[in-house]
Structure formats: structure tokens, C-alpha cells
Design a protein around this motif. Sequence first.
Motif, PDB file in Angstrom:
ATOM      1  N   UNK A 234       0.696  -1.274  -0.142  1.00  0.00           N
ATOM      2  CA  UNK A 234      -0.249   0.195  -0.071  1.00  0.00           C
ATOM      3  C   UNK A 234       0.693   1.274  -0.199  1.00  0.00           C
ATOM      4  N   UNK A 235       0.861   2.506  -1.081  1.00  0.00           N
ATOM      5  CA  UNK A 235       1.699   3.534  -0.838  1.00  0.00           C
ATOM      6  C   UNK A 235       0.475   4.509  -0.304  1.00  0.00           C
TER       7      UNK A 235
ATOM      8  N   UNK B  96       7.933  12.382  -1.561  1.00  0.00           N
ATOM      9  CA  UNK B  96       8.157  13.480  -0.498  1.00  0.00           C
ATOM     10  C   UNK B  96       8.558  12.938   0.666  1.00  0.00           C
ATOM     11  N   UNK B  97       9.657  12.145   0.874  1.00  0.00           N
ATOM     12  CA  UNK B  97       9.344  11.894   2.105  1.00  0.00           C
ATOM     13  C   UNK B  97       8.816  10.527   2.724  1.00  0.00           C
ATOM     14  N   UNK B  98       8.640  10.335   3.970  1.00  0.00           N
ATOM     15  CA  UNK B  98       7.809   9.612   4.676  1.00  0.00           C
ATOM     16  C   UNK B  98       8.620   8.642   5.419  1.00  0.00           C
ATOM     17  N   UNK B  99       7.773   7.403   6.086  1.00  0.00           N
ATOM     18  CA  UNK B  99       7.921   6.107   6.297  1.00  0.00           C
ATOM     19  C   UNK B  99       7.612   5.070   5.830  1.00  0.00           C
ATOM     20  N   UNK B 100       8.475   3.931   5.518  1.00  0.00           N
ATOM     21  CA  UNK B 100       7.518   2.500   5.296  1.00  0.00           C
ATOM     22  C   UNK B 100       7.463   1.411   6.436  1.00  0.00           C
ATOM     23  N   UNK B 101       7.260   0.768   6.541  1.00  0.00           N
ATOM     24  CA  UNK B 101       6.485  -0.748   7.688  1.00  0.00           C
ATOM     25  C   UNK B 101       6.640  -1.717   6.731  1.00  0.00           C
ATOM     26  N   UNK B 102       7.693  -2.484   6.642  1.00  0.00           N
ATOM     27  CA  UNK B 102       7.641  -3.584   5.847  1.00  0.00           C
ATOM     28  C   UNK B 102       8.009  -5.015   6.739  1.00  0.00           C
ATOM     29  N   UNK B 103       7.083  -6.402   6.717  1.00  0.00           N
ATOM     30  CA  UNK B 103       6.399  -6.784   7.317  1.00  0.00           C
ATOM     31  C   UNK B 103       7.074  -8.258   6.488  1.00  0.00           C
ATOM     32  N   UNK B 104       6.696  -9.461   6.486  1.00  0.00           N
ATOM     33  CA  UNK B 104       7.552 -10.588   5.922  1.00  0.00           C
ATOM     34  C   UNK B 104       5.763 -10.763   4.385  1.00  0.00           C
ATOM     35  N   UNK B 105       5.062  -9.992   4.824  1.00  0.00           N
ATOM     36  CA  UNK B 105       4.039 -10.490   4.048  1.00  0.00           C
ATOM     37  C   UNK B 105       3.118  -9.339   3.570  1.00  0.00           C
ATOM     38  N   UNK B 106       4.401  -7.894   4.111  1.00  0.00           N
ATOM     39  CA  UNK B 106       3.340  -6.969   3.110  1.00  0.00           C
ATOM     40  C   UNK B 106       4.468  -5.698   3.135  1.00  0.00           C
ATOM     41  N   UNK B 107       3.614  -4.431   3.137  1.00  0.00           N
ATOM     42  CA  UNK B 107       4.918  -3.408   3.442  1.00  0.00           C
ATOM     43  C   UNK B 107       3.232  -2.206   2.315  1.00  0.00           C
ATOM     44  N   UNK B 108       3.260  -1.287   4.313  1.00  0.00           N
ATOM     45  CA  UNK B 108       3.303   0.407   4.448  1.00  0.00           C
ATOM     46  C   UNK B 108       3.904   1.197   4.149  1.00  0.00           C
ATOM     47  N   UNK B 109       3.704   1.808   2.693  1.00  0.00           N
ATOM     48  CA  UNK B 109       4.283   3.127   2.963  1.00  0.00           C
ATOM     49  C   UNK B 109       3.521   4.492   2.946  1.00  0.00           C
ATOM     50  N   UNK B 110       3.668   5.339   3.856  1.00  0.00           N
ATOM     51  CA  UNK B 110       2.743   6.733   4.616  1.00  0.00           C
ATOM     52  C   UNK B 110       3.807   7.450   3.747  1.00  0.00           C
TER      53      UNK B 110
END
Length: 135
Positions: free
Chosen positions: A8-9, A66-80
Motif C-alpha cells: 500500500x502506498x 517526498x518523504x515519509x516512512x515504510x513499515x515492512x513485514x514478511x507479508x506486506x509493506x505499507x509506505x506512508x
Amino acid sequence: MATEFNFELVSPERLLVSGSVSEVVIPATEGEMTVMANHAPTMTTIKPGVVTVKFADGRKDRFVVFGGFADIIPTGCTLLAESAVHVDDFNVDQITRRVEAARTELAQATTDEHKFGIESYLAELTTLRGIVVPA
């Protein structure tokens, strides 16, 4: 072994991507990072740059962030993302406005740490301009 994961972006304005992907390349603060299924849990900050998404069906897409953070786990990635737009919808004026604002902030910076942070941000914007704006 799974080869796909959910990505998810998200920007403050809207959800840009939500779906099954095989790989995502993100502009992490410490360098470009490729995320794939079963990635080790990681949280990272994002610098201005281009996110490249390879969907499960093989098509690719790119987004300017333009900036933000990403949370990565083995089953997914969310980039805020602080701000994000599809590369086709990108306008060079977006970088120009950010450069001008950063230069104004740099002129008013009072500490070396603050100046260094702004100068680094300006360098990232300059690099991004070279990537997404044809010469």
C-alpha cells in the motif's frame, strides 16, 4: 514460498496503490531498498525519490514521493508518504516550490544540524529532479 505480498502506498490525499505485488523499490533514507515477499521486518524513513512497483501480473508503475516512512513485514509493506503522485502526473513546479521553501528555511537556520538537514534535503530534491524531469 510466497512470491507476492500486499503493498500500500498512502499519501495524505489518497490511497495510490493497494494490491498484490512481487517487488517494490523504495528510496529509503539509507539508500534504495528492494522489498520482496518474506522480507525481514523493517521500518525505515523515506527520502524524496521514485517508488517502483512491480505488480503480481508483471506490469510496473512508478510514483514520486517526498518523504515519509515504510513499515515492512514478511507479508506486506505499507509506505506512508508525506506527499506522493504518479510519475505521469508529476509537475516540475512541485520540486521548484519545495526547493524555494527549503532555501528560505536554510537562510533562517540557526544550528549546524538544521543547516545540514536542509542541505541534504536540497541535494535529494536535485537528484529527484534529474531522475523524473528529462534534460
